[in-house]
Design an enzyme around this catalytic site. Structure first.
Site, PDB file in Angstrom:
ATOM      1  N   ARG A   1      -3.368  -8.411  -4.222  1.00  0.00           N
ATOM      2  CA  ARG A   1      -4.636  -9.002  -4.615  1.00  0.00           C
ATOM      3  C   ARG A   1      -5.146  -8.437  -5.943  1.00  0.00           C
ATOM      4  O   ARG A   1      -5.997  -9.034  -6.595  1.00  0.00           O
ATOM      5  CB  ARG A   1      -5.692  -8.850  -3.511  1.00  0.00           C
ATOM      6  CG  ARG A   1      -5.381  -9.644  -2.222  1.00  0.00           C
ATOM      7  CD  ARG A   1      -5.030 -11.115  -2.515  1.00  0.00           C
ATOM      8  NE  ARG A   1      -5.899 -11.714  -3.502  1.00  0.00           N
ATOM      9  CZ  ARG A   1      -7.085 -12.215  -3.276  1.00  0.00           C
ATOM     10  NH1 ARG A   1      -7.545 -12.235  -2.049  1.00  0.00           N
ATOM     11  NH2 ARG A   1      -7.806 -12.732  -4.238  1.00  0.00           N
TER      12      ARG A   1
ATOM     13  N   ARG B   1      -8.712   1.117  -2.818  1.00  0.00           N
ATOM     14  CA  ARG B   1      -7.719   1.444  -1.795  1.00  0.00           C
ATOM     15  C   ARG B   1      -7.830   2.878  -1.271  1.00  0.00           C
ATOM     16  O   ARG B   1      -7.205   3.218  -0.268  1.00  0.00           O
ATOM     17  CB  ARG B   1      -6.308   1.176  -2.319  1.00  0.00           C
ATOM     18  CG  ARG B   1      -6.068  -0.257  -2.767  1.00  0.00           C
ATOM     19  CD  ARG B   1      -6.498  -1.290  -1.733  1.00  0.00           C
ATOM     20  NE  ARG B   1      -6.274  -2.678  -2.173  1.00  0.00           N
ATOM     21  CZ  ARG B   1      -6.662  -3.736  -1.494  1.00  0.00           C
ATOM     22  NH1 ARG B   1      -7.328  -3.607  -0.354  1.00  0.00           N
ATOM     23  NH2 ARG B   1      -6.421  -4.957  -1.946  1.00  0.00           N
TER      24      ARG B   1
END
Lengths: 301, 301, 301, 301
Positions: free
Chosen positions: D112, D217
């Site tokens: 993404r 992340r």
């Protein structure tokens, strides 16, 4: 494809609403707005919104040219000229937004087109539905012998293969369900659901980048399943921007690129010279492709 | 700003056209569609097209969440949550297309936002018009003593400076015209026309990237001239996507980011501890900014 | 081009430093690293850093193919295949970082390549130097009669034109200096300095996007000045990634794209059929280009 | 993680090679170049190449500032200033190229991040290996009750769940193998291999976009598995660009953003005013987060 009752109600409700707008509007798109076009066994594509039309491309291009250009070339000729000469920015002035239901292995190929916006169904937030792609018999083919990434002949025991795919999908979904029942976090349980399961997303892209996507995904080297989506989008393009769509077919999809070497070969042939395969000039594969392209089997030894 | 007669006719003609559409429509935007908002002495911004609205953001976000989420949080709360938590992709689902007339030195700053589509007036194709930005007296300021890239106090002899800018612009344009009369190619003649000359372009951008542009260009560190454009766009955002606009003000424009160190300082102050400037912890500039931000002049020595 | 003493000292110092590295290294690039290649009257291009080489492209492509592919096709053939079939992602695995001194009107064209990283000299922070591009006599040409955006024949009174450009530049710079002396903010004073003034930037781009830049800027339709930069970059590519560079010339720069219609015409000619201009099939311009391309003046009436 | 013999030979061979370069070189990175860092049960991350270092960021930033700035602020202070004030372009001047082995469900999240280059192992070209991610007992957790997308407490019958995941993976791979034996095309057979199977890719990204990836992340809301990769990359960043890494922790990772409302609340508290929860001002969640962040449980009723 079974569209859930709830979605149909939403579609009907939205299609009953009409607003007045000054914006460019394409009647053929209004007609199909929100309606699902079935693809594969459970997939679909729906147009959620569009921005611009053929005229919007012309309008943006004319900003560059300034006044007085209008008379020189009409709209259709201008669009064809822009696409032919790769003046791509005016095509970015149009946008298409789709709602797509697609197997995850198709989604993985699709997402490689980076210049687009995506909101995907999240299996961390929500439970996956029991919708799996099972290829029809005609599509259960052997590994291609010519194309390392493609399919060849249909398989004799396609029925067995199909059953195998179906039963593995069922078993995986049953296991997934049992994990959820044991309380396993959704983000973890879903890791064993194979990528023939369907997902869905909203996908928005400008027309220039959409044409690049189409060139790639309409190609016979693209996997058959993603090509089915590209074919539906091709139909949508024809309705949305018919002049651009025709130009796309003429100057991109059915155009051919001749390398410097191939160009030289064709030139010599046109002058009546004899040409022989020369593997210092082009590879065997390139010779084969050129000869196939122009049906030169009898001309080039 | 003098809008040419021809553009007014085009605007009037387009605004007389109404179409029916199923697409999301924002009445406040329809009202101002195509109309020029004057900026600086000759510039403007016009909305040419828009796609989506506040509801379209919610609709895309809900794809990720799947069913059953609707009740949990209403639309307004969801948009605010998305912006607050930097879930940016749903904001890419809206697009704004503007027609902008702007001095080239502003255009050079503007174009640094790469995730946008542009078609600019080309001075290779067309002749530049005699439109130059001449700053008003109030804007003719001295170099800032605090900000190496900004302006400070108004200058005493601003009138002389203004005259200087005006006459150099006139002379440059006269030279440009004389070069064209001698037959010099347009692409060459234009290289001596200074960047306070006006250009124009079509500019299309999605809402997420537009908010990033706004954050940068509404900032007091942005050059005053580009800020005038950002202010008009701010007004357009307020009309187009009012909920998103409010969330943008609350969570981005008027939010403040505390570094790990500043966060620690605030925490200690809130616990009643005494805090002293410590240049091993933060630079003088960071201390000054923190103290200014929270009016701590009397609290931190 | 006069490289300032200070820059030479920096170049010398950097070129004296040698480090040991495991990374792919191209000796031909090490030789020219940091050295300025002169372009136009005051411009230059210097390689500041590079990442990867021809082998790095192959290495990335082989990840896709998995084991056992190595024997099938050697490195050179694989690179040529990738470029021919537009498998572009492996070419993104290499990067080039340049330091460029260029007139602002060239920078404005250059920056339209959005997939690149840029840090430009800021005339808000710093004072512009007195470096202006003044075209040499041979480049002072008339507006092209064939190409609305290009140049044609050299002008008879090129000397007068050149003097005009030079004196306007001088005057503008004098005005700029006087504004600075009056204390005007740099960001404001610079708005009257014409775009033949030199700026400089660091520019970093991956090889795939660099080849797209080159295709556009080496083209004869590109303005002569930016083409001079592209020609130097072409030389750098030849040294850095020789196999890719050759493939680029064969399959892109000197390739030709035949539209569906042109392809049909060529096919018929190769079969010995007679072909006549048909303006329903292709525009006059397309016929002219096809006939010119394959020297068919005597074949097609 | 079992690194295949063949890969070790390749790593050893490459690490034996040393070249001389003028380019910026980071000894700490040379030391670890090509070596695999184990992640999860079969995954790894290896640095394949890097471009630039902390000094390269400074060098690019200084182009904007022009001469004379050097003395004002030293390198470390400049990097911290750039990151703090979100001057992001100089950080694009560095690149990192990784070879990553990762389960497909992690790859789907990873991809993404669009501003990066990828070459992935293709299961259309090659046969998938029998490598499946099976979570360790400690990671087999229940659905979080607080976070709709996360995990909560460890499950009592984690062993059963683990066995379930393992056996489904085995069965799916056996079915995959049998389909291949029947001659089914690879692109079709792979659609039933669940996304806990490992894939691998080359991934290249610039430092600015890598920091954005990391912020997302490393966050506790990211799925635990992708966080393991982010943690290894965090270690790599610390070695590669230590000054930037520290600034990233201070101004991004451990910074906190206060909304306009939260900022007002803190200001009032610092002035000694009493503050009470007011749900017109902020949502319950926002109050909870603010109170938690600054340990205000006893201060705000």
């Amino acid at each position: 494809m079974a569209i859930p009752e709830e979605l149909w109600r939403e579609i009907d409700a939205t299609r009953e609403q009409w607003s007045q707008t000054h914006r460019p509007t394409v009647p053929a798109m209004e007609e199909l707005l929100y309606l699902p076009f079935a693809i594969l066994d459970h997939g679909f594509v729906r147009v959620i919104d569009y921005q611009g039309d053929d005229a919007a491309i012309v309008q943006a291009a004319r900003v560059s040219y300034g006044k007085g250009t209008k008379s020189v070339r009409d709209d259709r000729a201008l669009i064809r000229y822009l696409l032919r000469k790769k003046h791509t920015t005016p095509f970015e002035m149009c946008e298409l937004k789709l709602h797509v239901k697609l197997p995850i292995f198709v989604a993985r190929q699709w997402i490689r087109t980076r210049t687009a916006s995506v909101n995907e169904y999240s299996a961390r937030f929500s439970v996956l539905e029991d919708d799996f792609y099972v290829p029809e018999i005609a599509q259960i083919c052997a590994q291609s012998t010519e194309n390392r990434q493609g399919r060849g002949e249909q398989l004799a025991d396609a029925v067995v293969v199909q059953e195998s795919i179906r039963s593995l999908s069922k078993l995986a979904y049953a296991t997934y369900t049992s994990l959820l029942e044991r309380g396993v976090a959704r983000e973890l349980a879903r890791i064993i659901v194979p990528p023939n399961v369907y997902s869905m997303w909203y996908w928005k892209i400008d027309l220039h980048n959409l044409l690049r996507f189409q060139l790639l995904r309409l190609d016979e080297r693209a996997q058959w399943e993603i090509r089915q989506y590209a074919e539906v989008i091709d139909m949508l393009l024809r309705k949305w921007v018919p002049v651009t769509h025709q130009a796309f077919m003429d100057y991109q999809r059915y155009a051919v690129s001749l390398s410097a070497m191939a160009r030289g070969v064709i030139k010599r042939l046109l002058k009546g010279e004899q040409v022989q395969r020369d593997y210092d000039l082009m590879s065997k594969r390139e010779w084969d492709e050129l000869i196939g392209e122009f049906e030169l089997e009898d001309v080039i030894a």
